[in-house]
Design a protein around this motif. Structure first.
Motif, mmCIF file in Angstrom:
data_model
loop_
_atom_site.group_PDB
_atom_site.id
_atom_site.type_symbol
_atom_site.label_atom_id
_atom_site.label_comp_id
_atom_site.label_asym_id
_atom_site.label_seq_id
_atom_site.Cartn_x
_atom_site.Cartn_y
_atom_site.Cartn_z
ATOM 1 N N GLU A 53 1.003 -0.922 -0.048
ATOM 2 C CA GLU A 53 0.129 0.069 -0.067
ATOM 3 C C GLU A 53 0.896 1.174 0.090
ATOM 4 O OE1 GLU A 53 -3.728 1.764 2.711
ATOM 5 O OE2 GLU A 53 -2.991 -0.175 3.343
ATOM 6 N N ARG A 54 0.445 2.385 -0.685
ATOM 7 C CA ARG A 54 1.031 3.608 -0.339
ATOM 8 C C ARG A 54 -0.111 4.563 -0.157
ATOM 9 N NH1 ARG A 54 5.615 6.206 -4.156
ATOM 10 N NH2 ARG A 54 5.547 8.395 -3.249
ATOM 11 N N SER A 56 -2.567 7.527 1.433
ATOM 12 C CA SER A 56 -2.627 8.709 1.547
ATOM 13 C C SER A 56 -2.250 9.335 2.942
ATOM 14 C CB SER A 56 -3.941 9.237 0.999
ATOM 15 O OG SER A 56 -4.946 8.997 2.137
ATOM 16 N N ARG A 86 6.409 12.859 -0.050
ATOM 17 C CA ARG A 86 4.979 12.927 -0.360
ATOM 18 C C ARG A 86 4.709 13.478 -1.747
ATOM 19 N NH1 ARG A 86 2.643 16.833 3.270
ATOM 20 N NH2 ARG A 86 3.512 18.595 1.854
ATOM 21 N N ARG A 88 1.609 13.468 -5.051
ATOM 22 C CA ARG A 88 0.211 13.880 -5.199
ATOM 23 C C ARG A 88 -0.368 12.216 -5.838
ATOM 24 N NH1 ARG A 88 -2.116 17.693 -3.088
ATOM 25 N NH2 ARG A 88 -0.994 19.644 -2.859
ATOM 26 N N ASP A 89 -1.410 11.924 -5.479
ATOM 27 C CA ASP A 89 -2.184 10.861 -6.011
ATOM 28 C C ASP A 89 -2.730 10.905 -7.206
ATOM 29 O OD1 ASP A 89 -3.978 8.868 -6.166
ATOM 30 O OD2 ASP A 89 -4.572 8.496 -4.195
ATOM 31 N N ARG A 91 -4.878 9.332 -8.847
ATOM 32 C CA ARG A 91 -5.999 9.194 -8.930
ATOM 33 C C ARG A 91 -7.037 10.324 -8.323
ATOM 34 N NH1 ARG A 91 -5.443 3.873 -5.779
ATOM 35 N NH2 ARG A 91 -4.064 5.486 -4.861
ATOM 36 N N ASP A 92 -6.423 11.075 -7.313
ATOM 37 C CA ASP A 92 -7.136 12.229 -6.789
ATOM 38 C C ASP A 92 -6.035 13.381 -6.470
ATOM 39 O OD1 ASP A 92 -8.377 13.901 -5.114
ATOM 40 O OD2 ASP A 92 -8.850 12.595 -3.337
ATOM 41 N N ALA A 95 -5.234 14.537 -2.814
ATOM 42 C CA ALA A 95 -4.824 13.645 -2.033
ATOM 43 C C ALA A 95 -3.071 13.588 -2.159
ATOM 44 C CB ALA A 95 -5.260 12.340 -2.033
ATOM 45 N N GLN A 97 0.203 11.193 -1.196
ATOM 46 C CA GLN A 97 0.551 9.691 -0.960
ATOM 47 C C GLN A 97 1.770 9.883 -0.292
ATOM 48 O OE1 GLN A 97 0.392 7.955 -4.934
ATOM 49 N NE2 GLN A 97 -1.424 6.479 -4.186
#
Length: 165
Positions: A53-54, A56, A86, A88-89, A91-92, A95, A97
């Motif tokens: 898992e990465r 948020s 850190r 940016r996600d 997918r969002d 958020a 990551q």
């Protein structure tokens, strides 16, 4: 029973134990450049990364029980220290990551070893980490952590509203 514990409430004992643990972990991980809160963050992130898992910042906050704003502050400090990154996600874009850097992985492994030794000491009176008493204790702690609390339910100043004629 230790000094100051006779006649204590369960809440007071939980608070004292958590403070004893926090101070001990703070002292134990300080030589690695970490605080207890930072350790909680990197150790949780380490476990999450190992399972693929990465997370948020929000997910890590939920996992650790820390406030999202505090996780953000800790993450920025750990990023400045070169222990995590850190990004940016994809997918969002709102958020962020988190992932441990190579240096972060090494420091976290060392910290986990130190804290594991401390945990062995703490649980020695119960027979150690693998004992039946420790497993029972963990079950009791889990039950308490899973119990919902409504702080307003016990607030004597929060009286239910009544209809007025």
């Amino acid at each position: 029973m230790s000094n100051g514990s006779e006649g204590a409430t369960p809440g007071f004992l939980v608070w004292r134990l958590s403070m004893k643990w926090r101070v001990a972990v703070d002292r134990a991980v300080a030589p690695l450049g970490l605080t207890h809160a930072q350790y909680s963050l990197v150790a949780s992130l380490y476990g999450m990364q190992r399972s693929g898992e990465r997370p948020s910042q929000r997910r890590l906050a939920d996992h650790t029980g820390l406030e999202p704003l505090y996780v953000s502050k800790l993450a920025r400090a750990l990023e400045s220290a070169g222990l995590l990154e850190r990004t940016r996600d994809p997918r969002d874009p709102r958020a962020v990551q988190l992932a441990l850097t190579e240096q972060g992985l090494e420091v976290t492994r060392q910290a986990i070893d130190v804290v594991h030794g401390l945990l062995q000491q703490l649980l020695d009176p119960l027979g150690g980490l693998g004992s039946a008493r420790t497993r029972a204790f963990m079950g009791e702690l889990t039950a308490l952590l899973d119990a919902p609390l409504d702080p307003s339910a016990s607030d004597p100043f929060n009286e239910p509203e009544t209809e007025q004629s």
